[in-house]
Design an enzyme around this catalytic site. Sequence first.
Site, PDB file in Angstrom:
ATOM      1  N   GLY A  45       0.954  -1.161   0.042  1.00  0.00           N
ATOM      2  CA  GLY A  45      -0.006  -0.099  -0.030  1.00  0.00           C
ATOM      3  C   GLY A  45       0.712   1.251   0.150  1.00  0.00           C
ATOM      4  O   GLY A  45       2.145   1.142   0.389  1.00  0.00           O
ATOM      5  N   GLN A  50       2.989  10.141   1.263  1.00  0.00           N
ATOM      6  CA  GLN A  50       4.242   9.403   1.000  1.00  0.00           C
ATOM      7  C   GLN A  50       4.782   9.577  -0.289  1.00  0.00           C
ATOM      8  O   GLN A  50       5.894   9.584  -0.481  1.00  0.00           O
ATOM      9  CB  GLN A  50       3.950   7.841   1.114  1.00  0.00           C
ATOM     10  CG  GLN A  50       3.780   7.453   2.642  1.00  0.00           C
ATOM     11  CD  GLN A  50       3.618   5.762   2.498  1.00  0.00           C
ATOM     12  OE1 GLN A  50       2.668   5.263   2.169  1.00  0.00           O
ATOM     13  NE2 GLN A  50       4.734   5.173   2.824  1.00  0.00           N
ATOM     14  N   CYS A  99       7.114  -0.118   6.273  1.00  0.00           N
ATOM     15  CA  CYS A  99       6.764   1.112   5.642  1.00  0.00           C
ATOM     16  C   CYS A  99       7.661   1.601   4.495  1.00  0.00           C
ATOM     17  O   CYS A  99       8.806   1.632   4.731  1.00  0.00           O
ATOM     18  CB  CYS A  99       6.484   2.309   6.526  1.00  0.00           C
ATOM     19  SG  CYS A  99       5.646   3.669   5.779  1.00  0.00           S
ATOM     20  N   LEU A 100       7.230   1.873   3.341  1.00  0.00           N
ATOM     21  CA  LEU A 100       8.341   2.599   2.211  1.00  0.00           C
ATOM     22  C   LEU A 100       8.780   3.418   2.709  1.00  0.00           C
ATOM     23  O   LEU A 100       9.733   3.860   2.204  1.00  0.00           O
ATOM     24  CB  LEU A 100       7.532   2.391   1.033  1.00  0.00           C
ATOM     25  CG  LEU A 100       6.845   1.320   0.146  1.00  0.00           C
ATOM     26  CD1 LEU A 100       6.256   1.544  -0.848  1.00  0.00           C
ATOM     27  CD2 LEU A 100       8.080   0.299   0.010  1.00  0.00           C
ATOM     28  N   HIS A 142      -2.906   1.233   8.433  1.00  0.00           N
ATOM     29  CA  HIS A 142      -1.707   1.677   8.116  1.00  0.00           C
ATOM     30  C   HIS A 142      -1.663   2.792   7.230  1.00  0.00           C
ATOM     31  O   HIS A 142      -1.088   3.884   7.664  1.00  0.00           O
ATOM     32  CB  HIS A 142      -0.611   0.786   7.617  1.00  0.00           C
ATOM     33  CG  HIS A 142       0.634   1.128   7.346  1.00  0.00           C
ATOM     34  ND1 HIS A 142       1.807   0.442   8.057  1.00  0.00           N
ATOM     35  CD2 HIS A 142       0.963   1.951   6.685  1.00  0.00           C
ATOM     36  CE1 HIS A 142       2.933   1.084   7.645  1.00  0.00           C
ATOM     37  NE2 HIS A 142       2.718   2.247   6.821  1.00  0.00           N
ATOM     38  N   GLU A 143      -2.332   2.391   6.512  1.00  0.00           N
ATOM     39  CA  GLU A 143      -2.430   3.704   5.064  1.00  0.00           C
ATOM     40  C   GLU A 143      -3.314   4.965   5.638  1.00  0.00           C
ATOM     41  O   GLU A 143      -2.844   5.871   5.272  1.00  0.00           O
ATOM     42  CB  GLU A 143      -2.986   3.057   3.701  1.00  0.00           C
ATOM     43  CG  GLU A 143      -2.133   2.063   3.101  1.00  0.00           C
ATOM     44  CD  GLU A 143      -0.693   2.377   3.000  1.00  0.00           C
ATOM     45  OE1 GLU A 143      -0.369   3.608   3.048  1.00  0.00           O
ATOM     46  OE2 GLU A 143       0.223   1.191   3.290  1.00  0.00           O
ATOM     47  N   HIS A 146      -1.595   7.236   7.735  1.00  0.00           N
ATOM     48  CA  HIS A 146      -0.508   8.221   7.196  1.00  0.00           C
ATOM     49  C   HIS A 146      -1.399   9.480   6.638  1.00  0.00           C
ATOM     50  O   HIS A 146      -0.835  10.586   6.535  1.00  0.00           O
ATOM     51  CB  HIS A 146      -0.334   7.659   5.579  1.00  0.00           C
ATOM     52  CG  HIS A 146       1.198   6.658   5.618  1.00  0.00           C
ATOM     53  ND1 HIS A 146       2.485   7.257   6.216  1.00  0.00           N
ATOM     54  CD2 HIS A 146       1.323   5.431   5.337  1.00  0.00           C
ATOM     55  CE1 HIS A 146       3.089   6.351   6.227  1.00  0.00           C
ATOM     56  NE2 HIS A 146       2.845   5.136   5.610  1.00  0.00           N
TER      57      HIS A 146
HETATM   58 ZN    ZN Z   1       3.498   3.207   5.425  1.00  0.00          ZN
END
Ligand code: ZN
Length: 178
Positions: A45, A50, A99-100, A142-143, A146
Amino acid sequence: MALEIRKYGAEVLRKKAQDVKEVTLDIKKLAEEMIEKCHQDYGVGLAAPQVGKSIRLFVLSLPPEDDMESSDYEKFFEEVFINPIIKNKKGKEKNEEGCLSIPGVYEMVERSKYLDIEYTDINGEKKEIKNAAGLLARAIQHENDHLDGILFVDRLPMMKKEFLKKKLIKRFRNSEDF
Ligand code: ZN
């Protein structure tokens, strides 16, 4: 133009993102590029902050649960969530997250086990998923975090969080995002 992932320490990751007013062509293009980025970087995701856009949009690209190593995207659950609202959280479950925006860091995070989510999809239509569970429920939480400027490391127990924070600040201090 390739999307650039903002890393820990970038200001945009800490802002509360704004509602998407209209699903324009630019929004559709952004969402497509974000899904493409998930494929490139093996992410399940990605949220708009991000990639430097402070808007309430995230994408998921989940491999089939019985074949997590699959790269056959036809079998993936891929969806664009615009202005999402999470409801009816139930239960608790711990599992590992990464997480990226915080490459190389994986920690066990406690999340709700089940939830419902209302959102607008890429075609501008209202949608709802009821009783999301497993990886889907975890990735949604999680997303969605953000979009509120929250990172998964913020969800760790206090001691662990403080310890990790010092390491992360040191590690990402020299990144171009500072
Ligand atoms: Zn993340």
